[in-house]
Design an enzyme around this catalytic site. Structure first.
Site, PDB file in Angstrom:
ATOM      1  N   ARG A  51       0.921  -1.334   0.107  1.00  0.00           N
ATOM      2  CA  ARG A  51       0.050   0.003   0.070  1.00  0.00           C
ATOM      3  C   ARG A  51       0.803   1.174   0.242  1.00  0.00           C
ATOM      4  O   ARG A  51       0.403   2.267  -0.663  1.00  0.00           O
ATOM      5  CB  ARG A  51      -1.157  -0.050   1.090  1.00  0.00           C
ATOM      6  CG  ARG A  51      -0.845   0.376   2.391  1.00  0.00           C
ATOM      7  CD  ARG A  51      -1.436  -0.595   3.394  1.00  0.00           C
ATOM      8  NE  ARG A  51      -0.806  -1.872   3.433  1.00  0.00           N
ATOM      9  CZ  ARG A  51      -1.360  -3.029   3.144  1.00  0.00           C
ATOM     10  NH1 ARG A  51      -2.650  -3.256   2.827  1.00  0.00           N
ATOM     11  NH2 ARG A  51      -0.709  -4.069   3.459  1.00  0.00           N
ATOM     12  N   THR A  52       1.911   1.250   0.692  1.00  0.00           N
ATOM     13  CA  THR A  52       2.497   2.404   0.677  1.00  0.00           C
ATOM     14  C   THR A  52       3.224   3.076  -0.575  1.00  0.00           C
ATOM     15  O   THR A  52       3.026   4.194  -1.166  1.00  0.00           O
ATOM     16  CB  THR A  52       3.893   2.365   1.505  1.00  0.00           C
ATOM     17  OG1 THR A  52       3.311   1.974   2.865  1.00  0.00           O
ATOM     18  CG2 THR A  52       4.539   3.756   2.074  1.00  0.00           C
ATOM     19  N   LYS A  80      24.810  -4.002  -7.323  1.00  0.00           N
ATOM     20  CA  LYS A  80      26.197  -3.933  -7.494  1.00  0.00           C
ATOM     21  C   LYS A  80      27.112  -3.086  -6.264  1.00  0.00           C
ATOM     22  O   LYS A  80      28.147  -2.765  -6.541  1.00  0.00           O
ATOM     23  CB  LYS A  80      26.626  -3.048  -8.817  1.00  0.00           C
ATOM     24  CG  LYS A  80      25.664  -3.737 -10.233  1.00  0.00           C
ATOM     25  CD  LYS A  80      25.714  -2.740 -11.272  1.00  0.00           C
ATOM     26  CE  LYS A  80      24.901  -3.333 -12.318  1.00  0.00           C
ATOM     27  NZ  LYS A  80      24.918  -2.286 -13.509  1.00  0.00           N
ATOM     28  N   ARG A 101      12.106   3.930   0.664  1.00  0.00           N
ATOM     29  CA  ARG A 101      11.613   2.770   1.940  1.00  0.00           C
ATOM     30  C   ARG A 101      13.028   1.985   1.909  1.00  0.00           C
ATOM     31  O   ARG A 101      13.763   1.574   0.618  1.00  0.00           O
ATOM     32  CB  ARG A 101      10.620   2.138   1.459  1.00  0.00           C
ATOM     33  CG  ARG A 101      10.618   0.715   2.413  1.00  0.00           C
ATOM     34  CD  ARG A 101       9.400  -0.290   2.698  1.00  0.00           C
ATOM     35  NE  ARG A 101       8.199   0.954   3.334  1.00  0.00           N
ATOM     36  CZ  ARG A 101       6.980   0.416   3.576  1.00  0.00           C
ATOM     37  NH1 ARG A 101       6.678  -0.873   3.618  1.00  0.00           N
ATOM     38  NH2 ARG A 101       6.094   1.105   4.320  1.00  0.00           N
ATOM     39  N   HIS A 129       8.118   6.141  10.136  1.00  0.00           N
ATOM     40  CA  HIS A 129       7.160   6.016   9.200  1.00  0.00           C
ATOM     41  C   HIS A 129       6.381   7.157   9.029  1.00  0.00           C
ATOM     42  O   HIS A 129       5.114   7.140   9.400  1.00  0.00           O
ATOM     43  CB  HIS A 129       6.431   4.802   9.137  1.00  0.00           C
ATOM     44  CG  HIS A 129       5.875   4.311   7.962  1.00  0.00           C
ATOM     45  ND1 HIS A 129       5.627   5.117   7.055  1.00  0.00           N
ATOM     46  CD2 HIS A 129       5.249   2.987   7.547  1.00  0.00           C
ATOM     47  CE1 HIS A 129       5.166   4.462   5.894  1.00  0.00           C
ATOM     48  NE2 HIS A 129       4.751   3.049   6.273  1.00  0.00           N
TER      49      HIS A 129
HETATM   50  C1  NCD Z   1       3.611  -0.810   8.082  1.00  0.00           C
HETATM   51  C2  NCD Z   1       5.126  -0.751   7.826  1.00  0.00           C
HETATM   52  O1  NCD Z   1       5.558  -0.944   6.653  1.00  0.00           O
HETATM   53  O2  NCD Z   1       5.581  -0.378   8.615  1.00  0.00           O
HETATM   54  N1  NCD Z   1       2.608  -1.005   7.049  1.00  0.00           N
HETATM   55  C3  NCD Z   1       2.497   0.044   6.110  1.00  0.00           C
HETATM   56  O3  NCD Z   1       3.207   0.976   5.900  1.00  0.00           O
HETATM   57  N2  NCD Z   1       1.207   0.303   5.803  1.00  0.00           N
HETATM   58  C4  NCD Z   1       3.426  -1.727   9.231  1.00  0.00           C
HETATM   59  C5  NCD Z   1       3.832  -3.362   8.904  1.00  0.00           C
HETATM   60  O4  NCD Z   1       4.504  -3.561   8.034  1.00  0.00           O
HETATM   61  O5  NCD Z   1       3.445  -4.000   9.584  1.00  0.00           O
END
Ligand code: NCD
Length: 361
Positions: A51-52, A80, A101, A129
């Protein structure tokens, strides 16, 4: 150049402006459909995400912009051996804004030092986050109408749950916030967060071992997944994985207008039978994530310099203790990449790593 690496990079006022802009976007979708025309977002995802990443992509497309990037570090030059600093110095030539990320804590901070375009932290290790926090705040605003005078229970994996760390930081700037930390001993909130919360006179908090004992008091119940991928030891994971499960029976004593949040993905910590309860707000929360990312991208692009000089390798000043200490956290970006060891001096005299907030020994 402004970035979003930690939720407190935005002032309370700026945070609320972004939430308000998201609400305006929801009410006037057409007005925003071309505001990022000609702009490109790069999504650099070194760690799995559904989703992110897709919500960033969908956000940029709905603003009329375009998206480039990768979702698997093995398909990029990282395989690499390219560093984060070099990767973003390259990507800046192709994109106007970056969402990153990374499994290493502090990697997006390093990126922000070299990119010369706005960098958004889309999750770094178990550290932080901030865009999930904006998502959570917009959801709380739409469901509860306020950010202050609220009792929130955080349940599950408080140790590795970066969404929990960031939301607590953001909420601790408001009056009348009471927090219950509901977790097994092994998954308690990290020490640096507990220390920060103890120093904050505005915030009241208590650690408890079951959700039942605090359920009647809660305005928000924030559920989390036990994050298998963060455990260095499989046995420890097996011991705690089923600890904290929400089901309809446990909700019997909850307030009628409590809301249940979850950053998702869920595994088994909320049973399916809860999904139809009107208090279950976690799927509404996902959609809010797209709108708030639209608001964030638009805001950071508006704040960014139009002419972008090529950034030099940064030289750090008195703000930091530079290369005198070594970060003990193995998950920190400074453990694997050639970056300056940066520490911030805290009011209590200790020093904390600028990348991951681990205390210096
Ligand atoms: C979370 C994350 O990636 O930190 N999910 C997200 O971003 N919606 C929580 C998780 O992975 O449990």
């Amino acid at each position: 150049m402004r970035h979003l690496i930690d939720p407190t990079d935005l002032t309370v006022r700026e945070t609320e402006q972004i939430v308000a802009l998201a609400e305006d976007i929801i009410a006037n979708r057409a007005k925003y459909s071309e505001v990022c025309k000609g702009k490109k977002l790069a999504t650099l995802f070194y760690e799995p995400s559904t989703r992110t990443r897709l919500s960033f992509t969908s956000a940029m497309l709905e603003l009329g912009g375009q998206v480039i990037g990768f979702s698997d570090a093995n398909s990029s030059s990282v395989s690499k051996g390219e560093t984060v600093a070099d990767t973003v110095r390259v990507i800046r030539c192709f994109a106007d804004i970056i969402a990153m990320r990374h499994f290493k804590e502090g990697a997006p901070l390093v990126a922000s030092q070299y990119a010369g375009v706005p960098v958004i932290n889309a999750g770094d290790g178990s550290h932080s986050h901030p865009t999930q926090t904006l998502t959570d705040l917009l959801t709380i605003k739409r469901e509860k109408g306020r950010f202050d005078h609220m009792t929130i229970g955080f349940c599950g994996d408080l140790k590795f749950g970066r969404t929990v760390h960031s939301l607590i930081k953001a909420l601790s700037r408001y009056e009348g916030i009471k927090v219950f930390l509901i977790s097994p001993e092994e998954l308690r909130l990290p020490d640096y967060m507990l220390a920060e919360m103890s120093e904050n006179s505005k915030l009241e908090f208590r650690e408890v071992r079951t959700m039942e004992e605090v359920m009647p008091e809660l305005d928000v119940l924030y559920m989390t997944r036990v994050q298998k991928e963060r455990f260095l030891d499989e046995e420890e994971f097996d011991r705690v994985k089923n600890s904290f499960v929400l089901n309809p029976e446990k909700l019997l004593t909850a307030k009628k207008d409590m809301i249940i949040l979850h950053p998702l993905p869920r595994v088994n910590e909320i049973t399916r039978a809860v999904d139809n309860d009107p208090r279950a707000a976690y799927f509404r929360q996902v959609e809010n994530g797209k709108f708030v990312r639209m608001a964030l991208i638009l805001t950071l692009l508006r704040w960014a310099d139009e002419n972008r000089p090529f950034p030099h390798t940064p030289v750090f000043n008195e703000e930091y203790v530079v290369n005198e200490l070594v970060c003990p956290n193995r998950r920190c970006i400074s453990a694997t990449e050639d970056v300056d060891q940066l520490f911030r001096r805290m009011p209590d005299g200790t020093c904390r790593c600028a990348y991951c907030e681990t205390k210096a020994r």
